[in-house]
Scaffold this motif. Sequence first.
Motif, PDB file in Angstrom:
ATOM      1  N   LYS A 107      -7.729   1.821  -2.025  1.00 58.62           N
ATOM      2  CA  LYS A 107      -7.142   2.528  -0.906  1.00 58.62           C
ATOM      3  C   LYS A 107      -5.694   2.123  -0.711  1.00 58.62           C
ATOM      4  CE  LYS A 107     -11.473   3.147   1.590  1.00 58.62           C
ATOM      5  NZ  LYS A 107     -12.182   2.932   2.856  1.00 58.62           N
ATOM      6  N   GLY A 108      -5.043   1.736  -1.787  1.00 63.22           N
ATOM      7  CA  GLY A 108      -3.650   1.384  -1.672  1.00 63.22           C
ATOM      8  C   GLY A 108      -3.423  -0.011  -1.147  1.00 63.22           C
ATOM      9  N   GLN A 109      -4.454  -0.822  -1.021  1.00 64.44           N
ATOM     10  CA  GLN A 109      -4.303  -2.174  -0.506  1.00 64.44           C
ATOM     11  C   GLN A 109      -4.124  -3.146  -1.657  1.00 64.44           C
ATOM     12  OE1 GLN A 109      -7.789  -2.962   1.748  1.00 64.44           O
ATOM     13  NE2 GLN A 109      -7.344  -1.450   3.308  1.00 64.44           N
ATOM     14  N   SER A 110      -3.260  -4.134  -1.434  1.00 65.31           N
ATOM     15  CA  SER A 110      -3.162  -5.192  -2.427  1.00 65.31           C
ATOM     16  C   SER A 110      -4.403  -6.052  -2.325  1.00 65.31           C
ATOM     17  CB  SER A 110      -1.907  -6.035  -2.155  1.00 65.31           C
ATOM     18  OG  SER A 110      -1.951  -6.582  -0.870  1.00 65.31           O
ATOM     19  N   ARG A 168      -0.022   4.215  -5.302  1.00 62.62           N
ATOM     20  CA  ARG A 168      -1.465   4.396  -5.237  1.00 62.62           C
ATOM     21  C   ARG A 168      -2.183   3.536  -6.261  1.00 62.62           C
ATOM     22  NH1 ARG A 168      -5.760   5.670  -2.169  1.00 62.62           N
ATOM     23  NH2 ARG A 168      -7.450   6.446  -3.437  1.00 62.62           N
ATOM     24  N   GLN A 169      -3.290   2.887  -5.861  1.00 63.65           N
ATOM     25  CA  GLN A 169      -4.091   2.084  -6.764  1.00 63.65           C
ATOM     26  C   GLN A 169      -5.356   2.840  -7.144  1.00 63.65           C
ATOM     27  OE1 GLN A 169      -4.862  -1.586  -4.776  1.00 63.65           O
ATOM     28  NE2 GLN A 169      -2.808  -2.362  -5.090  1.00 63.65           N
ATOM     29  N   LYS A 170      -5.622   2.937  -8.410  1.00 60.17           N
ATOM     30  CA  LYS A 170      -6.837   3.596  -8.850  1.00 60.17           C
ATOM     31  C   LYS A 170      -8.062   2.844  -8.347  1.00 60.17           C
ATOM     32  CE  LYS A 170      -5.105   5.769 -13.076  1.00 60.17           C
ATOM     33  NZ  LYS A 170      -5.239   5.839 -14.544  1.00 60.17           N
ATOM     34  N   PRO A 224       0.819  -1.218   0.000  1.00 61.12           N
ATOM     35  CA  PRO A 224       0.000   0.000   0.000  1.00 61.12           C
ATOM     36  C   PRO A 224       0.846   1.258   0.000  1.00 61.12           C
ATOM     37  CG  PRO A 224      -0.722  -1.548   1.684  1.00 61.12           C
ATOM     38  CD  PRO A 224       0.599  -2.033   1.181  1.00 61.12           C
ATOM     39  N   VAL A 225       0.204   2.382  -0.292  1.00 56.30           N
ATOM     40  CA  VAL A 225       0.862   3.681  -0.231  1.00 56.30           C
ATOM     41  C   VAL A 225       1.412   3.895   1.173  1.00 56.30           C
ATOM     42  CG1 VAL A 225       0.527   6.165  -0.467  1.00 56.30           C
ATOM     43  CG2 VAL A 225      -0.708   4.594  -1.963  1.00 56.30           C
ATOM     44  N   GLY A 226       2.659   4.365   1.246  1.00 55.36           N
ATOM     45  CA  GLY A 226       3.269   4.617   2.541  1.00 55.36           C
ATOM     46  C   GLY A 226       3.975   3.410   3.112  1.00 55.36           C
TER      47      GLY A 226
END
Length: 335
Positions: A315-318, A310-312, A303-305
Amino acid sequence: MAPHKGRGGREHPREYRISRELTFILRHAAEKEGIKIDRQGYANVGELLQYRKLKGLKATLPDVLEAVSTSDKQRFGLLYIPDQPTSPEISAKEDAAAGDESSLSTATTQALASNDPDPNNYLIRARQGHSMKCIDSASLLTPLTLDNPSIPIPETVVHGTYHATWPKILESGGLRCMGRNHIHFASGPSITSILPNGRDGEIVAPSGKGRGQEGVISGMRADAQILIYIDIKRALAAGCPFGISENGVILSEGMSTDGTEDKKVGLEFFDIVVERKNGLGVLWENGELVKESPDWMLTAKAPVGKGGQRQKGGKGQSSAPRLKVEKDTDRIEED
Protein backbone atom coordinates in the motif's frame (compact mmCIF):
# COMPACT_ATOMS: atom_id res chain seq x y z
CA MET A 1 -16.57 8.68 -19.78
CA ALA A 2 -14.36 5.74 -18.85
CA PRO A 3 -13.77 5.21 -15.10
CA HIS A 4 -10.55 6.70 -13.80
CA LYS A 5 -8.00 4.20 -12.62
CA GLY A 6 -5.88 5.23 -9.67
CA ARG A 7 -3.28 3.46 -7.56
CA GLY A 8 -2.89 -0.20 -8.35
CA GLY A 9 -5.44 0.08 -11.18
CA ARG A 10 -8.25 0.78 -8.70
CA GLU A 11 -11.17 2.66 -10.22
CA HIS A 12 -12.12 5.90 -8.48
CA PRO A 13 -15.74 7.07 -8.59
CA ARG A 14 -16.51 10.42 -10.20
CA GLU A 15 -17.42 11.98 -6.82
CA TYR A 16 -13.98 11.17 -5.43
CA ARG A 17 -12.25 12.63 -8.47
CA ILE A 18 -14.21 15.88 -8.23
CA SER A 19 -13.33 16.23 -4.54
CA ARG A 20 -9.69 15.47 -5.31
CA GLU A 21 -9.51 18.09 -8.06
CA LEU A 22 -11.18 20.69 -5.84
CA THR A 23 -8.63 19.96 -3.13
CA PHE A 24 -5.73 20.27 -5.54
CA ILE A 25 -6.79 23.47 -7.29
CA LEU A 26 -7.75 25.28 -4.07
CA ARG A 27 -4.60 24.28 -2.20
CA HIS A 28 -1.93 24.36 -4.85
CA ALA A 29 -2.81 25.36 -8.41
CA ALA A 30 -5.38 28.19 -8.62
CA GLU A 31 -2.76 30.84 -9.48
CA LYS A 32 -1.02 28.62 -12.00
CA GLU A 33 -4.32 27.78 -13.70
CA GLY A 34 -5.40 31.42 -13.87
CA ILE A 35 -8.24 31.11 -11.36
CA LYS A 36 -8.73 34.17 -9.18
CA ILE A 37 -8.29 33.39 -5.52
CA ASP A 38 -8.28 35.89 -2.68
CA ARG A 39 -5.92 36.10 0.27
CA GLN A 40 -8.28 34.02 2.41
CA GLY A 41 -8.19 31.21 -0.14
CA TYR A 42 -11.68 31.74 -1.59
CA ALA A 43 -12.44 31.21 -5.27
CA ASN A 44 -15.71 31.79 -7.07
CA VAL A 45 -17.44 28.46 -7.72
CA GLY A 46 -18.70 29.57 -11.14
CA GLU A 47 -15.16 30.36 -12.25
CA LEU A 48 -13.80 27.24 -10.61
CA LEU A 49 -16.16 25.05 -12.64
CA GLN A 50 -14.33 26.29 -15.75
CA TYR A 51 -11.11 24.65 -14.55
CA ARG A 52 -10.15 22.21 -17.29
CA LYS A 53 -10.17 19.07 -15.16
CA LEU A 54 -13.50 19.86 -13.54
CA LYS A 55 -14.92 20.61 -16.99
CA GLY A 56 -13.60 17.25 -18.14
CA LEU A 57 -15.57 15.63 -15.31
CA LYS A 58 -18.67 17.68 -16.24
CA ALA A 59 -18.76 18.95 -12.66
CA THR A 60 -21.76 21.06 -11.62
CA LEU A 61 -22.71 23.21 -8.65
CA PRO A 62 -24.58 20.28 -7.01
CA ASP A 63 -21.37 18.22 -7.37
CA VAL A 64 -19.37 20.92 -5.59
CA LEU A 65 -21.97 21.24 -2.81
CA GLU A 66 -21.91 17.47 -2.37
CA ALA A 67 -18.10 17.49 -2.12
CA VAL A 68 -18.33 20.12 0.63
CA SER A 69 -21.08 18.36 2.59
CA THR A 70 -19.65 14.83 2.37
CA SER A 71 -15.93 15.53 2.87
CA ASP A 72 -14.84 13.10 5.58
CA LYS A 73 -12.18 15.52 6.79
CA GLN A 74 -14.27 18.67 6.27
CA ARG A 75 -11.72 19.99 3.80
CA PHE A 76 -13.82 22.82 2.36
CA GLY A 77 -15.40 26.04 3.58
CA LEU A 78 -18.26 27.67 1.66
CA LEU A 79 -19.74 31.17 1.58
CA TYR A 80 -23.03 32.19 -0.06
CA ILE A 81 -22.78 35.76 -1.32
CA PRO A 82 -25.55 36.49 -3.83
CA ASP A 83 -25.12 39.09 -6.57
CA GLN A 84 -21.37 39.28 -6.09
CA PRO A 85 -18.95 39.94 -8.97
CA THR A 86 -17.17 36.93 -10.47
CA SER A 87 -13.89 38.04 -8.90
CA PRO A 88 -13.75 36.54 -5.39
CA GLU A 89 -13.24 39.86 -3.59
CA ILE A 90 -14.93 39.62 -0.21
CA SER A 91 -16.55 42.74 1.24
CA ALA A 92 -15.44 44.17 4.56
CA LYS A 93 -18.40 42.48 6.26
CA GLU A 94 -17.48 39.00 5.04
CA ASP A 95 -13.81 39.75 5.64
CA ALA A 96 -14.55 40.40 9.32
CA ALA A 97 -16.73 37.31 9.65
CA ALA A 98 -14.00 35.17 8.09
CA GLY A 99 -11.88 35.55 11.20
CA ASP A 100 -14.46 33.82 13.40
CA GLU A 101 -14.30 30.03 13.31
CA SER A 102 -17.86 29.42 14.49
CA SER A 103 -19.24 32.04 12.08
CA LEU A 104 -17.49 30.33 9.20
CA SER A 105 -18.82 26.91 10.14
CA THR A 106 -22.31 28.39 10.30
CA ALA A 107 -21.72 30.17 6.98
CA THR A 108 -20.88 26.84 5.31
CA THR A 109 -24.06 25.25 6.68
CA GLN A 110 -26.14 28.19 5.50
CA ALA A 111 -24.52 28.17 2.07
CA LEU A 112 -25.30 24.48 1.62
CA ALA A 113 -28.96 25.18 2.44
CA SER A 114 -29.35 28.25 0.20
CA ASN A 115 -30.87 26.40 -2.81
CA ASP A 116 -29.54 29.02 -5.22
CA PRO A 117 -28.71 27.38 -8.59
CA ASP A 118 -26.25 30.12 -9.63
CA PRO A 119 -22.65 28.94 -8.93
CA ASN A 120 -21.40 32.54 -9.18
CA ASN A 121 -23.11 33.27 -5.87
CA TYR A 122 -20.81 30.93 -3.93
CA LEU A 123 -17.22 31.12 -2.77
CA ILE A 124 -15.26 28.00 -1.76
CA ARG A 125 -11.89 27.46 -0.13
CA ALA A 126 -9.74 24.67 1.23
CA ARG A 127 -9.52 24.98 5.00
CA GLN A 128 -5.84 24.02 5.23
CA GLY A 129 -2.99 22.41 3.30
CA HIS A 130 -2.09 25.33 1.01
CA SER A 131 1.20 25.76 -0.76
CA MET A 132 0.29 29.00 -2.60
CA LYS A 133 2.09 31.95 -1.05
CA CYS A 134 -0.69 34.39 -1.95
CA ILE A 135 -2.82 32.97 0.88
CA ASP A 136 -2.87 34.93 4.14
CA SER A 137 -2.22 32.21 6.69
CA ALA A 138 -3.63 34.24 9.57
CA SER A 139 -7.06 34.34 7.92
CA LEU A 140 -7.26 30.54 7.96
CA LEU A 141 -6.37 30.02 11.62
CA THR A 142 -7.36 30.84 15.16
CA PRO A 143 -4.08 31.49 17.00
CA LEU A 144 -3.26 29.36 20.02
CA THR A 145 -1.73 31.17 22.99
CA LEU A 146 -0.95 30.37 26.61
CA ASP A 147 -2.93 33.35 27.95
CA ASN A 148 -6.32 32.95 26.26
CA PRO A 149 -8.52 30.52 28.26
CA SER A 150 -11.39 30.92 25.76
CA ILE A 151 -9.35 28.94 23.22
CA PRO A 152 -8.03 25.85 25.06
CA ILE A 153 -4.65 24.41 24.14
CA PRO A 154 -5.11 20.89 22.70
CA GLU A 155 -3.88 18.16 25.03
CA THR A 156 -2.53 16.18 22.10
CA VAL A 157 -0.58 17.67 19.18
CA VAL A 158 0.85 14.95 16.95
CA HIS A 159 2.46 14.88 13.52
CA GLY A 160 2.27 11.69 11.50
CA THR A 161 5.16 10.76 9.25
CA TYR A 162 6.86 7.78 7.60
CA HIS A 163 9.89 5.53 7.97
CA ALA A 164 11.64 7.22 5.06
CA THR A 165 11.37 10.72 6.53
CA TRP A 166 12.23 10.13 10.20
CA PRO A 167 16.02 9.96 9.66
CA LYS A 168 15.80 13.17 7.61
CA ILE A 169 13.84 14.91 10.36
CA LEU A 170 16.57 13.99 12.84
CA GLU A 171 19.29 15.19 10.48
CA SER A 172 17.58 18.53 9.81
CA GLY A 173 16.79 19.21 13.46
CA GLY A 174 13.00 19.17 13.32
CA LEU A 175 9.87 19.50 11.21
CA ARG A 176 9.63 21.90 8.26
CA CYS A 177 6.75 22.94 6.00
CA MET A 178 8.27 21.12 3.01
CA GLY A 179 6.48 23.05 0.26
CA ARG A 180 3.28 23.80 2.15
CA ASN A 181 2.58 26.97 4.10
CA HIS A 182 2.29 25.04 7.39
CA ILE A 183 3.29 21.86 9.16
CA HIS A 184 0.17 19.81 9.92
CA PHE A 185 -0.69 18.27 13.29
CA ALA A 186 -3.68 16.31 14.57
CA SER A 187 -5.25 16.29 18.04
CA GLY A 188 -5.11 12.49 18.31
CA PRO A 189 -4.53 9.66 18.85
CA SER A 190 -3.42 10.49 22.38
CA ILE A 191 -0.22 9.09 23.88
CA THR A 192 -2.27 7.10 26.41
CA SER A 193 -4.23 5.38 23.63
CA ILE A 194 -1.00 4.38 21.88
CA LEU A 195 0.79 3.47 25.12
CA PRO A 196 -2.03 2.44 27.52
CA ASN A 197 0.41 0.73 29.90
CA GLY A 198 2.79 3.66 30.14
CA ARG A 199 5.67 4.85 28.04
CA ASP A 200 7.64 1.69 28.72
CA GLY A 201 4.72 -0.53 27.71
CA GLU A 202 3.73 -2.15 24.46
CA ILE A 203 2.55 -0.04 21.52
CA VAL A 204 -1.14 -0.43 20.71
CA ALA A 205 -1.98 0.63 17.16
CA PRO A 206 -5.38 2.30 16.71
CA SER A 207 -8.04 0.04 15.25
CA GLY A 208 -9.38 0.57 11.74
CA LYS A 209 -7.97 3.30 9.52
CA GLY A 210 -7.60 5.85 12.28
CA ARG A 211 -10.09 8.41 10.96
CA GLY A 212 -12.55 9.80 13.43
CA GLN A 213 -10.71 8.42 16.46
CA GLU A 214 -11.05 10.50 19.62
CA GLY A 215 -13.00 13.09 17.61
CA VAL A 216 -10.11 13.67 15.21
CA ILE A 217 -11.27 14.74 11.76
CA SER A 218 -8.10 15.70 9.94
CA GLY A 219 -4.47 16.67 10.30
CA MET A 220 -2.73 13.35 9.70
CA ARG A 221 -2.97 10.55 7.18
CA ALA A 222 -4.30 7.29 8.59
CA ASP A 223 -1.33 5.26 7.31
CA ALA A 224 1.26 7.25 9.29
CA GLN A 225 4.01 4.92 10.50
CA ILE A 226 5.66 7.24 13.02
CA LEU A 227 3.89 9.60 15.44
CA ILE A 228 5.72 12.70 16.67
CA TYR A 229 4.09 14.16 19.79
CA ILE A 230 4.79 17.85 20.43
CA ASP A 231 5.07 19.60 23.80
CA ILE A 232 2.96 22.49 22.54
CA LYS A 233 3.05 24.51 25.76
CA ARG A 234 6.83 24.46 25.70
CA ALA A 235 6.83 25.41 22.01
CA LEU A 236 4.38 28.29 22.53
CA ALA A 237 6.40 29.56 25.51
CA ALA A 238 9.48 29.63 23.26
CA GLY A 239 7.64 31.69 20.64
CA CYS A 240 6.83 28.98 18.12
CA PRO A 241 3.42 29.90 16.60
CA PHE A 242 0.52 27.45 16.36
CA GLY A 243 -3.04 27.91 15.17
CA ILE A 244 -6.12 25.78 14.58
CA SER A 245 -8.19 25.64 11.39
CA GLU A 246 -11.98 25.50 10.96
CA ASN A 247 -11.89 21.69 10.80
CA GLY A 248 -9.65 21.22 13.82
CA VAL A 249 -6.25 20.80 12.17
CA ILE A 250 -3.39 22.26 14.22
CA LEU A 251 -0.88 24.13 12.08
CA SER A 252 2.48 25.83 12.51
CA GLU A 253 4.90 27.53 10.16
CA GLY A 254 7.67 26.84 12.65
CA MET A 255 10.15 29.37 13.95
CA SER A 256 13.66 30.52 13.13
CA THR A 257 16.33 30.18 15.78
CA ASP A 258 19.23 31.69 13.83
CA GLY A 259 17.69 34.80 12.26
CA THR A 260 17.30 33.20 8.83
CA GLU A 261 14.14 32.26 6.94
CA ASP A 262 14.72 28.59 7.80
CA LYS A 263 11.76 27.87 10.07
CA LYS A 264 11.02 24.61 11.85
CA VAL A 265 9.36 23.01 14.86
CA GLY A 266 12.61 21.90 16.43
CA LEU A 267 13.57 18.61 18.05
CA GLU A 268 13.62 20.41 21.40
CA PHE A 269 9.81 20.52 21.26
CA PHE A 270 9.40 16.78 20.59
CA ASP A 271 7.88 15.08 23.63
CA ILE A 272 7.87 11.45 22.49
CA VAL A 273 8.16 9.77 19.08
CA VAL A 274 6.59 6.35 18.51
CA GLU A 275 6.99 3.89 15.62
CA ARG A 276 3.74 1.94 15.41
CA LYS A 277 4.02 -0.38 12.40
CA ASN A 278 7.16 -2.53 12.67
CA GLY A 279 7.43 -2.97 16.43
CA LEU A 280 10.22 -0.47 17.11
CA GLY A 281 8.26 1.36 19.79
CA VAL A 282 9.59 4.58 21.32
CA LEU A 283 12.26 6.26 19.17
CA TRP A 284 12.66 9.58 21.00
CA GLU A 285 11.81 10.76 24.50
CA ASN A 286 12.70 13.61 26.86
CA GLY A 287 14.92 15.35 24.33
CA GLU A 288 17.00 12.30 23.52
CA LEU A 289 17.18 9.69 20.80
CA VAL A 290 16.15 6.40 22.43
CA LYS A 291 16.62 4.11 19.45
CA GLU A 292 18.86 4.49 16.40
CA SER A 293 17.23 4.16 12.98
CA PRO A 294 17.78 0.63 11.64
CA ASP A 295 19.49 0.16 8.28
CA TRP A 296 16.24 -0.67 6.49
CA MET A 297 14.72 2.64 7.61
CA LEU A 298 17.68 4.60 6.27
CA THR A 299 16.95 3.27 2.78
CA ALA A 300 13.14 3.12 3.02
CA LYS A 301 10.97 4.67 0.35
CA ALA A 302 8.20 7.16 1.11
CA PRO A 303 4.63 6.05 0.36
CA VAL A 304 2.73 7.14 -2.74
CA GLY A 305 1.70 10.77 -2.41
CA LYS A 306 4.48 11.53 0.08
CA GLY A 307 7.33 11.65 -2.39
CA GLY A 308 7.45 7.92 -2.94
CA GLN A 309 6.49 5.38 -5.59
CA ARG A 310 3.97 2.57 -5.67
CA GLN A 311 5.10 -0.75 -4.15
CA LYS A 312 3.95 -3.95 -5.76
CA GLY A 313 1.83 -6.05 -3.45
CA GLY A 314 1.64 -3.30 -0.81
CA LYS A 315 0.00 0.00 0.00
CA GLY A 316 2.89 2.31 -0.64
CA GLN A 317 4.28 1.93 2.88
CA SER A 318 7.93 1.42 3.59
CA SER A 319 8.56 -1.82 5.44
CA ALA A 320 11.23 -4.34 6.31
CA PRO A 321 12.17 -6.02 4.09
CA ARG A 322 11.59 -3.52 1.27
CA LEU A 323 9.52 -4.45 -1.75
CA LYS A 324 10.19 -3.87 -5.42
CA VAL A 325 8.73 -0.55 -6.61
CA GLU A 326 7.03 0.52 -9.79
CA LYS A 327 6.19 4.03 -10.95
CA ASP A 328 2.74 5.37 -10.26
CA THR A 329 1.99 9.01 -11.04
CA ASP A 330 -1.60 9.11 -9.80
CA ARG A 331 -2.17 12.15 -7.58
CA ILE A 332 -4.06 11.27 -4.41
CA GLU A 333 -6.26 13.37 -2.18
CA GLU A 334 -4.35 14.83 0.75
CA ASP A 335 -5.11 15.02 4.47
